[in-house]
Motif scaffolding. Structure first.
Motif, PDB file in Angstrom:
ATOM      1  N   GLU A  94       0.822  -1.205   0.000  1.00 37.47           N
ATOM      2  CA  GLU A  94       0.000   0.000   0.000  1.00 37.47           C
ATOM      3  C   GLU A  94       0.859   1.260   0.000  1.00 37.47           C
ATOM      4  OE1 GLU A  94      -2.473  -0.450   3.403  1.00 37.47           O
ATOM      5  OE2 GLU A  94      -3.888  -1.816   2.406  1.00 37.47           O
ATOM      6  N   GLY A  95       2.001   1.197   0.676  1.00 32.45           N
ATOM      7  CA  GLY A  95       2.868   2.368   0.772  1.00 32.45           C
ATOM      8  C   GLY A  95       3.663   2.653  -0.486  1.00 32.45           C
ATOM      9  N   THR A  96       3.804   1.657  -1.334  1.00 27.60           N
ATOM     10  CA  THR A  96       4.598   1.832  -2.561  1.00 27.60           C
ATOM     11  C   THR A  96       3.761   1.761  -3.826  1.00 27.60           C
ATOM     12  OG1 THR A  96       5.127  -0.539  -2.569  1.00 27.60           O
ATOM     13  CG2 THR A  96       6.707   0.947  -1.496  1.00 27.60           C
ATOM     14  N   GLY A  97       2.509   1.350  -3.697  1.00 23.56           N
ATOM     15  CA  GLY A  97       1.641   1.289  -4.859  1.00 23.56           C
ATOM     16  C   GLY A  97       1.861   0.091  -5.752  1.00 23.56           C
ATOM     17  N   VAL A  98       2.445  -0.971  -5.204  1.00 22.29           N
ATOM     18  CA  VAL A  98       2.608  -2.206  -5.980  1.00 22.29           C
ATOM     19  C   VAL A  98       1.779  -3.301  -5.322  1.00 22.29           C
ATOM     20  CG1 VAL A  98       4.922  -1.542  -6.728  1.00 22.29           C
ATOM     21  CG2 VAL A  98       4.652  -2.934  -4.679  1.00 22.29           C
ATOM     22  N   SER A  99       1.642  -4.403  -5.989  1.00 24.49           N
ATOM     23  CA  SER A  99       0.811  -5.483  -5.451  1.00 24.49           C
ATOM     24  C   SER A  99       1.532  -6.240  -4.345  1.00 24.49           C
ATOM     25  CB  SER A  99       0.438  -6.456  -6.565  1.00 24.49           C
ATOM     26  OG  SER A  99       1.584  -7.156  -7.016  1.00 24.49           O
ATOM     27  N   LYS A 100       0.742  -6.892  -3.503  1.00 25.06           N
ATOM     28  CA  LYS A 100       1.331  -7.725  -2.451  1.00 25.06           C
ATOM     29  C   LYS A 100       2.140  -8.856  -3.060  1.00 25.06           C
ATOM     30  CE  LYS A 100      -2.614  -8.401  -0.299  1.00 25.06           C
ATOM     31  NZ  LYS A 100      -3.584  -8.907   0.712  1.00 25.06           N
ATOM     32  N   GLU A 101       1.676  -9.378  -4.175  1.00 24.17           N
ATOM     33  CA  GLU A 101       2.406 -10.448  -4.855  1.00 24.17           C
ATOM     34  C   GLU A 101       3.787  -9.962  -5.295  1.00 24.17           C
ATOM     35  OE1 GLU A 101       1.948 -13.479  -8.708  1.00 24.17           O
ATOM     36  OE2 GLU A 101       0.527 -11.840  -8.411  1.00 24.17           O
ATOM     37  N   SER A 102       3.845  -8.748  -5.809  1.00 27.33           N
ATOM     38  CA  SER A 102       5.132  -8.197  -6.250  1.00 27.33           C
ATOM     39  C   SER A 102       6.079  -8.015  -5.065  1.00 27.33           C
ATOM     40  CB  SER A 102       4.927  -6.858  -6.953  1.00 27.33           C
ATOM     41  OG  SER A 102       4.226  -7.025  -8.167  1.00 27.33           O
ATOM     42  N   VAL A 103       5.552  -7.518  -3.942  1.00 27.30           N
ATOM     43  CA  VAL A 103       6.385  -7.347  -2.747  1.00 27.30           C
ATOM     44  C   VAL A 103       6.927  -8.690  -2.289  1.00 27.30           C
ATOM     45  CG1 VAL A 103       6.428  -6.635  -0.333  1.00 27.30           C
ATOM     46  CG2 VAL A 103       5.180  -5.261  -2.023  1.00 27.30           C
ATOM     47  N   SER A 104       6.082  -9.698  -2.259  1.00 24.94           N
ATOM     48  CA  SER A 104       6.514 -11.031  -1.835  1.00 24.94           C
ATOM     49  C   SER A 104       7.600 -11.568  -2.758  1.00 24.94           C
ATOM     50  CB  SER A 104       5.324 -11.990  -1.821  1.00 24.94           C
ATOM     51  OG  SER A 104       4.363 -11.603  -0.860  1.00 24.94           O
ATOM     52  N   LYS A 105       7.426 -11.353  -4.058  1.00 24.75           N
ATOM     53  CA  LYS A 105       8.426 -11.838  -5.008  1.00 24.75           C
ATOM     54  C   LYS A 105       9.746 -11.091  -4.848  1.00 24.75           C
ATOM     55  CE  LYS A 105       5.440 -13.677  -8.655  1.00 24.75           C
ATOM     56  NZ  LYS A 105       5.018 -13.568 -10.081  1.00 24.75           N
ATOM     57  N   MET A 106       9.686  -9.802  -4.569  1.00 26.34           N
ATOM     58  CA  MET A 106      10.920  -9.041  -4.368  1.00 26.34           C
ATOM     59  C   MET A 106      11.649  -9.508  -3.117  1.00 26.34           C
ATOM     60  SD  MET A 106      10.088  -5.114  -5.608  1.00 26.34           S
ATOM     61  CE  MET A 106       8.542  -4.922  -4.692  1.00 26.34           C
ATOM     62  N   LEU A 107      10.918  -9.790  -2.067  1.00 23.45           N
ATOM     63  CA  LEU A 107      11.547 -10.259  -0.832  1.00 23.45           C
ATOM     64  C   LEU A 107      12.115 -11.667  -0.978  1.00 23.45           C
ATOM     65  CD1 LEU A 107       9.039  -8.878   1.837  1.00 23.45           C
ATOM     66  CD2 LEU A 107      11.470  -8.305   1.652  1.00 23.45           C
ATOM     67  N   SER A 108      11.487 -12.463  -1.827  1.00 22.73           N
ATOM     68  CA  SER A 108      11.965 -13.841  -2.018  1.00 22.73           C
ATOM     69  C   SER A 108      13.118 -13.918  -3.007  1.00 22.73           C
ATOM     70  CB  SER A 108      10.818 -14.722  -2.519  1.00 22.73           C
ATOM     71  OG  SER A 108      10.470 -14.379  -3.853  1.00 22.73           O
ATOM     72  N   GLY A 109      13.330 -12.820  -3.735  1.00 21.88           N
ATOM     73  CA  GLY A 109      14.396 -12.831  -4.741  1.00 21.88           C
ATOM     74  C   GLY A 109      13.929 -13.251  -6.117  1.00 21.88           C
ATOM     75  N   ALA A 110      12.625 -13.480  -6.273  1.00 20.10           N
ATOM     76  CA  ALA A 110      12.089 -13.908  -7.558  1.00 20.10           C
ATOM     77  C   ALA A 110      11.898 -12.733  -8.515  1.00 20.10           C
ATOM     78  CB  ALA A 110      10.761 -14.630  -7.366  1.00 20.10           C
ATOM     79  N   ARG A 111      11.995 -11.519  -7.976  1.00 19.45           N
ATOM     80  CA  ARG A 111      11.794 -10.348  -8.818  1.00 19.45           C
ATOM     81  C   ARG A 111      12.623  -9.195  -8.297  1.00 19.45           C
ATOM     82  NH1 ARG A 111       6.014  -7.139  -9.843  1.00 19.45           N
ATOM     83  NH2 ARG A 111       6.929  -5.279 -10.810  1.00 19.45           N
ATOM     84  N   ARG A 112      13.154  -8.391  -9.237  1.00 22.21           N
ATOM     85  CA  ARG A 112      13.848  -7.163  -8.884  1.00 22.21           C
ATOM     86  C   ARG A 112      12.943  -5.988  -9.196  1.00 22.21           C
ATOM     87  NH1 ARG A 112      20.036  -6.081  -9.582  1.00 22.21           N
ATOM     88  NH2 ARG A 112      19.046  -4.047  -9.453  1.00 22.21           N
ATOM     89  N   ALA A 113      13.161  -4.896  -8.470  1.00 22.43           N
ATOM     90  CA  ALA A 113      12.355  -3.698  -8.711  1.00 22.43           C
ATOM     91  C   ALA A 113      12.997  -2.853  -9.796  1.00 22.43           C
ATOM     92  CB  ALA A 113      12.239  -2.879  -7.430  1.00 22.43           C
TER      93      ALA A 113
END
Length: 240
Positions: A94-113
């Motif tokens: 909510e604070g960055t305007g991206v989806s929860k799925e995207s945040v989870s993927k970034m934290l897991s290393g599956a996605r870069r911002a």
């Protein structure tokens, strides 16, 4: 780090040498003046790695240049929500305007911002711009330059015989060790019965808090101490 090859690496080692000279001139030790934990808090670089640099031990590039995922996980672990808990995935989304799925993927290393999302994350976690994109050497150099600035003030205060000035908040923002040494350094002026310094001190103490803060900012500016930290509050380990 191995033999420095880049300008940033050489600048880091030069900054470390400067700090060591300042600490020696103050007749104190590194641990009495430098909050290594705070350097880690600002940069994400492990305290043990920073200490090894000061000891001139080799540091592997990956120990300085953390990946995006490592930096994001570090912020998630060290920055706290207003209730003192870790930020939830929902809050970050909510604070960055991206989806929860995207945040989870970034934290897991599956996605870069991308750059825009990275900047949004920096604003959300209240870290300096470039936290995700600057090299480890650049981040460390910025933190060390702040240390040098504070040490310069301590040495200047010692040279003037200053030992104590009871101002709310302190003049070396964000570094308790330096603030403590500064207070000790400023005490001697009052003990030496310096009428001019004592009059200034008493006048500043008597000011209303808002005015006192404004005067302190002016003093820092005149002394060449004004910087990024004088304009806003920086998070510190004590905020966790």
């Amino acid at each position: 780090m191995d033999t420095p090859h880049t300008n940033e690496e050489r600048d880091v080692m030069a900054a470390i040498a400067t700090i060591e000279e300042q600490v020696a001139a103050a007749d104190l030790t590194l641990d009495e003046l430098i909050d290594f934990e705070r350097i880690t808090y600002l940069t994400g670089i492990q305290e043990s790695v920073v200490r090894r640099l000061f000891s001139r031990e080799d540091v592997a590039p990956e120990e300085l240049d953390l990946s995006f995922t490592e930096r994001l996980r570090f912020l998630h672990e060290t920055r706290r929500a207003p209730n003192k808990d870790k930020y939830t995935i929902t809050a970050i989304a909510e604070g960055t305007g991206v989806s929860k799925e995207s945040v989870s993927k970034m934290l897991s290393g599956a996605r870069r911002a991308g750059l825009d999302v990275g900047a949004d994350l920096e604003r959300f976690f209240k870290v300096a711009p470039g936290f995700f994109t600057n090299s480890g050497s650049e981040a460390l150099l910025a933190a060390l330059e702040s240390v040098i600035e504070g040490l310069n003030y301590i040495l200047m205060a010692k040279a003037k015989g200053v030992r104590h000035l009871a101002l709310r908040g302190g003049l070396v923002e964000g570094d308790d060790r330096m603030a403590r040494q500064l207070r000790l350094a400023m005490q001697r002026a009052l003990e030496a019965e310096d009428p001019e310094m004592q009059k200034i001190t008493e006048t500043v103490r008597a000011l209303p808090e808002a005015r006192r803060r404004s005067v302190v900012d002016i003093m820092k500016s005149v002394l060449g101490l004004a910087g990024e930290g004088s304009n806003h509050h920086k998070a510190s380990p004590s905020d966790r």
